[in-house]
Design a protein around this motif. Sequence first.
Motif, PDB file in Angstrom:
ATOM      1  N   THR A  24      40.079 -45.479 -25.797  1.00 46.90           N
ATOM      2  CA  THR A  24      39.660 -46.763 -26.120  1.00 46.90           C
ATOM      3  C   THR A  24      40.387 -48.019 -25.373  1.00 46.90           C
ATOM      4  N   GLY A  25      41.060 -47.465 -26.212  1.00 45.23           N
ATOM      5  CA  GLY A  25      42.120 -48.942 -26.138  1.00 45.23           C
ATOM      6  C   GLY A  25      43.365 -49.368 -24.590  1.00 45.23           C
ATOM      7  N   LYS A  26      42.785 -48.232 -23.438  1.00 46.42           N
ATOM      8  CA  LYS A  26      43.271 -48.190 -22.454  1.00 46.42           C
ATOM      9  C   LYS A  26      42.573 -48.889 -21.623  1.00 46.42           C
ATOM     10  N   ILE A  71      34.536 -50.856 -22.047  1.00 43.73           N
ATOM     11  CA  ILE A  71      33.296 -48.947 -22.070  1.00 43.73           C
ATOM     12  C   ILE A  71      32.309 -49.060 -22.133  1.00 43.73           C
ATOM     13  N   SER A  72      31.563 -48.075 -22.878  1.00 44.59           N
ATOM     14  CA  SER A  72      30.199 -48.628 -22.545  1.00 44.59           C
ATOM     15  C   SER A  72      29.951 -49.203 -24.481  1.00 44.59           C
ATOM     16  N   LEU A  73      27.966 -49.436 -24.561  1.00 43.15           N
ATOM     17  CA  LEU A  73      27.857 -49.994 -25.608  1.00 43.15           C
ATOM     18  C   LEU A  73      27.682 -49.259 -26.158  1.00 43.15           C
ATOM     19  N   GLU A  74      27.306 -47.915 -26.077  1.00 43.41           N
ATOM     20  CA  GLU A  74      27.318 -47.018 -26.874  1.00 43.41           C
ATOM     21  C   GLU A  74      28.408 -46.029 -27.447  1.00 43.41           C
ATOM     22  N   GLU A  75      29.935 -46.208 -26.327  1.00 48.77           N
ATOM     23  CA  GLU A  75      30.761 -44.926 -27.198  1.00 48.77           C
ATOM     24  C   GLU A  75      31.470 -46.641 -28.537  1.00 48.77           C
ATOM     25  N   GLU A  76      30.949 -47.922 -27.394  1.00 51.82           N
ATOM     26  CA  GLU A  76      31.008 -48.868 -28.583  1.00 51.82           C
ATOM     27  C   GLU A  76      30.835 -48.105 -29.968  1.00 51.82           C
ATOM     28  N   ILE A  77      29.540 -48.292 -29.933  1.00 53.56           N
ATOM     29  CA  ILE A  77      28.373 -47.929 -31.548  1.00 53.56           C
ATOM     30  C   ILE A  77      29.090 -46.897 -32.222  1.00 53.56           C
TER      31      ILE A  77
END
Length: 582
Positions: A436-438, A442-448
């Motif tokens: 994800t750092g690349k 990202i989506s808020l769902e992925e962040e959670i």
Amino acid sequence: MPKKNLLIVFLLATCIAASARQLPLHTEDNWSGFSGVDVKKTIRGKACNSEFALNAEPTFSYVMTDAPHTPERFHQLFKDLQETSSGVSENASIHYISTRFIGITFLPNYIIEKGKRIQLYRSFGGDDYEKLEFSAIQRHRLIRHWTSLSTLGEDKEHVFLGSKTLDHKTVTQKWKRTYFAGNFRLAVGDTLYIMVRNIASRKLIKTITIVRPEDKANNFIFYQLPLKGEQLSTNLQHILNYGSGIPEVYSGKVKDSFVKDYGKLGIIRFAGLRRNEVLQYAFENKLESWRSIYPVGPENAVYIVVENDLPAGKTKNIFLRYRSQAETIHKITVSVNNRPIQIPWGKVALFTIVLLLLGGVLFYIWSKRNKRKLEALKRRNEDTETRLSLLSGQLNPHFLFNSLHAIQGTINTSNPDKANAYISNVATFMRDVMDTGKKEFISLEEEIKIEKGYLQLEQERLAFSYTVDISADISASLIDFPPLLLQPVLENSIRHAFGKQFSSPNILIKIYSVASSLIIEVSDNGNTPWNSTAANEGHGLSLTRKRIAVYNEKLKSLPIQMQIKYQTGTGTITTFTFQNWL
């Protein structure tokens, strides 16, 4: 004397007496009555012409002063009356007037002086006016009780003259005796009844009915007059020879709103006015704006011209009235059609060429300037993305450092199995972080999901609980979000908010919306504040502030705000506000 002679004398005397009874009273020598009547109005002692209506009959005559004869526009009222009132008495007279004030003067056909009958008006007979009386009724109310004509005086505002022709010359003489009944005031719609009767027999001699109906100035026609082309001469011909067929004529009795084409004259034509009638018009209903026009032509017509330069799409009000009935005002409106489209093709072509040349020059200048702006924007975006990439890349070593420190602590506990499991979980988590750092978003769902993974790793090391509360109106999978933006805040709460003896530590992540803004609150219930200033805060929190600053520089319409606040007894609350993100 013989009886025969006495009989002849008696018969002769009887014939003379009978002949004497058949002869009229003695009349004035060399004068057998006037053949005409003239009325002069006196103003400041000077006699002037007067408007009056004379009603002369074999048995009764009178003059109505200060009122012209019945206007032609009232003739239909006479016609309607004749059709609906066949039983009207022969001694009744009806007058329709437009004026407010009238005077009534009874004009005797003869007078009696010293037993002599002096004939005044033609050879008319009738009753002796000295033996008559009159009364007046207005608005169903008796306004003048029965009054003997013999008690009436002369009209001091008028002079009545009789005229006749003698030896081919017209001579005039003041009327020997007139009987002024008085001046009367009639409002619009009023009816005045004047009754004359014989005093002795009370036999009704005359009934005079005077009606003042509404005199609305609407007996006109409206039409247009073009100022160019063959139509001008044709319409002028129609105006000069009225009745030859003016096209598109509209009657003022039918409508009070008219439409005029732009650039044409509007003509309002009143016909059939008497020479002593006055029409007044105004474009504003103000006392000083009224203008008077008089009929002068053989057809007694007057005209009002609506100018041709009225603005298109506008409406002009015109107020009309007769001077004789100034309180009755008729308002009409004249609307102007939109100006017809006339395309001057030569000017259009020249204007188009100039416009194209000017457009080409402007487009060339704009394209060069826009190209420079695009290049500058591209360089700035590349610089911003590089800075974001560098800042995001610093998170990974920071997190790796903290994770290795945690592994070291686990190994030191002499629990190799737990350390191996923890190393495996860290590796899996680091792989997700690197993937994800690349990405910029990202989506808020992925962040959670990532933040939950991080919290679970930390739970292996420390005992605490956490809750993620997402509002029902938030679609986390559809909202873009900067990766790992929440991780340094969570890390500070875990490492600094709870003391060693703190019981039931808890972290709450609350996500909701306010209008079009996304709100994320990260709160802990710790008793140790960690909302230090930027100069003394940790490396992770400092990176977060720098990342927010770069995002705000890049996305000026979507600013991000972060606020950290500690409350005694509650804990530390970090609020992220993403304006216009929803």
